[in-house]
Enzyme design. Structure first.
Site: not given
Ligand code: NAP
Length: 333
Positions: A137, A140-141
């Site tokens: 992701c 997300c990261d």
């Protein structure tokens, strides 16, 4: 085979952000939902580390901690948890039937939040290094890769979107694709090709991830398919973007699915069956965020509530689903 006499108002399948949010909303309306958690309680977020984009946590929150907080919130309002995996469903008649092992549960309304599983490369250490340089992701990261070098695997829309997003932070993004042409849509391809920080390695697969759980990832092993030549390629992270598999196998004979197996929804979270709603990644190939999953979980809970109210009141005008009205008349017959 144990058959429970009770017919529940609502059964929720899945314990990611969509399932827990649906449980919080339904339980808070005094509906005592049953939530069947599945084999990975907490869903995909339990495999992540810091979540920085879930509103309300300015310093971020660990994925597992966030999911545990949601679970407790659902429990506080009276959700009943059944731990285990659904082995079978029968949605051919109402009330609907759900089995956990041999244990049969019946319900008037079903909320499906079984999520989607990211497709992985199947490399031996990929799970151990998940959250330590291996990610599925970018949204997300990506932030953690400021001024670092990353590899994105895949040639579809997700890979291009991930590469473009990561190029905001990383100094170099290398897209590794197994063919020499992309599957992604033209506009996304073009934007990726025109981005100076993104480069492509064609006809190549990742055959190994270099690193350990202490220090994280420091490179990948690449194989050029036409020549078979292998090389080590340094990077700080690898983003696997080779698609997702929605967890819909149990429902495919009953529910309308799209070409990729995602549940088709309309008017929010309605499926083709009255009283069956779908929320979160199981019906969303595009956004796949904890916050969007939670949002659709809320919608499913509210639509399920309306459906139940209408079941008791055939003249109810709150629900617009013609199919539900058909079910109401069947129930009366
Ligand atoms: P996808 O379209 O299925 O693409 C997966 C990519 O990964 C393909 O390029 C495929 O290669 C590659 N791949 C698959 N298995 C692999 C393996 N084992 N090793 C190496 N490479 C592998 O998946 P997606 O990109 O996640 O997109 C899913 C759906 O969501 C699509 O319909 C897409 O259009 C949609 N989507 C749309 C947007 C948008 O419109 N903004 C954004 C994201 C996703 P091959 O090409 O060789 O098969």
């Amino acid at each position: 085979m144990p058959v429970r006499e009770e017919i529940h108002d609502q059964i929720i399948l899945g314990s990611g952000p969509a399932g827990y949010t649906a449980a919080i909303y339904t339980a808070r309306s005094n509906c005592c939902p049953i939530l069947i958690s599945g084999l990975e309680p907490g869903g995909q977020l339990t495999g992540t580390t810091l979540v920085e984009n879930f509103p309300g946590f300015p310093d971020g929150i660990d994925g597992p901690e966030l999911m545990e907080a949601m679970r407790q919130q659902a429990e506080k309002f009276g959700t009943v948890f059944v731990h285990g995996e659904v082995s079978r469903v029968d949605l051919s008649e109402h009330p609907y039937k759900v089995w956990v092992g041999e244990d049969l549960h019946r319900c008037r309304s079903l909320i499906i939040c079984t999520g989607a599983s990211p497709r992985m490369l199947g490399l031996p250490n990929e799970k151990d290094l998940y959250g330590r340089g291996v990610s599925v992701c970018a949204t997300c990261d990506g932030f953690f890769y400021r001024d670092k070098e990353v590899v994105v695997v895949g040639g579809g829309d997700t890979a291009m979107e991930d590469a473009l997003f990561l190029a905001r932070f990383a100094t170099r993004v290398t897209v590794v694709h197994r063919r020499n042409e992309l599957r992604a849509s033209q506009p996304l391809q073009q934007r990726a090709r025109e981005n100076a920080r993104i480069q492509f390695v064609w006809d190549t697969v990742v055959t190994g991830i270099l690193g350990d759980t202490e220090k994280g990832v420091h490179g990948v092993q690449l194989q050029h398919l036409p020549t078979g030549k292998e090389e080590e390629y340094p990077c700080n992270g690898i983003f696997i973007a080779i698609g997702h598999v929605p967890n819909t196998l149990l429902f495919e004979t009953y529910l309308d699915l799209d070409d990729w197996g995602y549940i088709l929804t309309r008017n929010g979270t309605e499926t083709n069956l009255p009283g069956v709603f779908a929320a979160g990644d199981v019906q969303d190939p595009f956004f796949r965020q904890a916050i969007t999953a939670a949002g659709t979980g809320c919608m499913a809970a509210m639509q399920s509530q309306r459906f139940l109210e209408c079941l008791e009141d055939a003249d109810c005008k709150k629900c617009h689903s013609l199919q539900k009205r058909r079910l109401v008349s069947q129930t009366e017959d």
